[in-house]
Design a protein around this motif. Structure first.
Motif, mmCIF file in Angstrom:
data_model
loop_
_atom_site.group_PDB
_atom_site.id
_atom_site.type_symbol
_atom_site.label_atom_id
_atom_site.label_comp_id
_atom_site.label_asym_id
_atom_site.label_seq_id
_atom_site.Cartn_x
_atom_site.Cartn_y
_atom_site.Cartn_z
ATOM 1 N N ARG A 333 0.741 -0.964 -0.142
ATOM 2 C CA ARG A 333 -0.146 -0.113 0.111
ATOM 3 C C ARG A 333 0.793 1.240 -0.129
ATOM 4 O O ARG A 333 1.018 1.684 1.004
ATOM 5 N N LEU A 334 1.526 1.519 -1.070
ATOM 6 C CA LEU A 334 2.339 2.635 -1.522
ATOM 7 C C LEU A 334 1.969 3.515 -2.247
ATOM 8 O O LEU A 334 2.022 3.480 -3.311
ATOM 9 N N PRO A 335 1.563 4.823 -1.533
ATOM 10 C CA PRO A 335 0.572 5.787 -2.340
ATOM 11 C C PRO A 335 1.518 6.226 -3.631
ATOM 12 O O PRO A 335 2.758 6.688 -3.507
ATOM 13 N N GLY A 336 0.907 6.187 -4.691
ATOM 14 C CA GLY A 336 1.626 6.884 -5.886
ATOM 15 C C GLY A 336 2.648 6.015 -6.783
ATOM 16 O O GLY A 336 2.796 6.199 -7.696
ATOM 17 N N ALA A 337 2.876 4.578 -6.202
ATOM 18 C CA ALA A 337 3.821 3.706 -6.909
ATOM 19 C C ALA A 337 2.978 3.112 -8.320
ATOM 20 O O ALA A 337 1.801 2.939 -8.074
#
Length: 348
Positions: A333-337
């Motif tokens: 859950r890595l925002p923007g990846a």
């Protein structure tokens, strides 16, 4: 159906099918009922890890832009925070960080990974857009200066690129758990390089009694992940010339992907499709270098899983006369990846 972001959509796309602001694409078809169908496939409670070690395939011969992860200790003041003790207590502490190319090893591709040039405004000028018409430079942004890209000394963790829309975190929140189906190409085609089109795929599926239904995640076992594990050191000939790949130029295959309602395509090979792609069969328009990526990520919102380790599971399922299983495979859950490593678990 025109929206606030586009008046025209690419031929063969499903833009707008799940709403004009949708960022999940075909993942919308992984419903609670589809999760229950996956759970119903669990008979023994046995699990299989479907990830390669994340330092494989090793080196950068497979993709010169991607390198193995680097593990380093964190700092404890000015000291190394590894096997550390302050002397006043019995604790010995280890703490580390990782510098990682997110799509080096077992991974998911997000929809922001591959877009296209298309005249969504109908004004005769192509825009750089992604699934469902989200715009480059507005919804997906990044630097233009090479100094702001890659790994360099003195990095302090600043972000210079971001998929504000279509980032991989959307799949993480959705869960990526449901019923998956194994299509065992290796069992029929061996370890040689084979471009698999619709006709070949149908023969394999018919021979094994494989059925893919709406919302299923389709896994293509080619044996490539096992070849990686069996190599003492990366062999460029094997990395670029071994095992089956899907033929992204085959229009009938792309149409099957559309008609099947499959929610995700997964393989143990490098890109699911063959790279380089087969020659383009027409000269009157531009052809994508990544035709299956274009069809899945850009046009239809179907995530791609690459470089998984499917051989032990495929062999088990074949021995048991089964093709379906419960798959649990959320990305980070890595925002923007635009992609993410994943440790998928199959439960049978």
């Amino acid at each position: 159906m025109a929206t606030k972001r586009w008046k025209l959509k690419p031929k063969g796309s499903n833009w707008g099918e799940f709403g004009e602001d949708d960022q999940l694409g075909r993942l919308n078809l992984i419903t609670p009922e589809k999760v229950r169908q996956g759970i119903a496939e669990v008979r023994e409670g046995r699990t299989f890890c479907l990830s390669l070690p994340l330092d494989r395939p090793g080196g950068n011969a497979l993709n010169p832009r991607r390198h193995p992860p680097v593990l380093r200790p964190t700092l404890r003041g000015e000291a190394v925070n590894f096997l550390a003790s302050d002397g006043a207590a019995p604790d010995v502490l280890c703490d580390d960080l990782v510098i990682m190319h997110l799509q080096y090893s077992t991974q998911w591709d997000a929809f922001s990974h591959v877009g296209g040039r298309f005249d969504v405004d109908g004004d005769g000028v192509d825009e750089h857009v992604f699934y469902n018409g989200f715009r480059a430079g507005q919804d997906i942004t990044g630097p233009s200066d090479p100094q702001d890209a890659g790994v360099r000394s003195g990095m302090k963790g600043e972000s210079t690129s971001r998929a504000a829309k279509l980032g991989v975190e959307n799949a993480a929140v959705h869960g990526m758990q449901g019923r998956a189906v194994m299509i065992d190409l290796r069992a029929h085609l061996g370890d040689g390089r084979t471009y698999v089109g619709y006709d070949e795929l149908m023969r394999v599926m018919e021979a094994d009694g494989v059925e893919v239904e709406q919302g299923d995640m389709a896994c293509f076992h080619t044996g490539f992940g096992q070849r990686i594990l069996d190599m003492a050191a990366p062999d460029e000939d094997v990395l670029h010339n071994a095992c089956a790949v899907l033929n992204g130029r085959d229009g009938k295959l792309l149409q099957w992907i559309t008609d099947s309602g499959v929610s995700a395509l997964i393989s143990d090979n490098y890109a699911v499709e063959g790279l380089p792609a087969q020659p383009c069969d027409h000269d009157h328009e531009m052809c994508s270098n990544l035709p299956l990526h274009e069809h899945c990520l850009f046009k239809n919102g179907i995530p791609l899983g690459e470089l998984w380790h499917l051989t032990p599971l495929a062999e088990y399922l074949r021995a048991e006369g089964r093709t379906r299983f419960l798959l649990t495979a959320p990305p980070l859950r890595l925002p923007g990846a635009v992609g993410s490593p994943v440790t998928p678990i199959a439960t049978v």
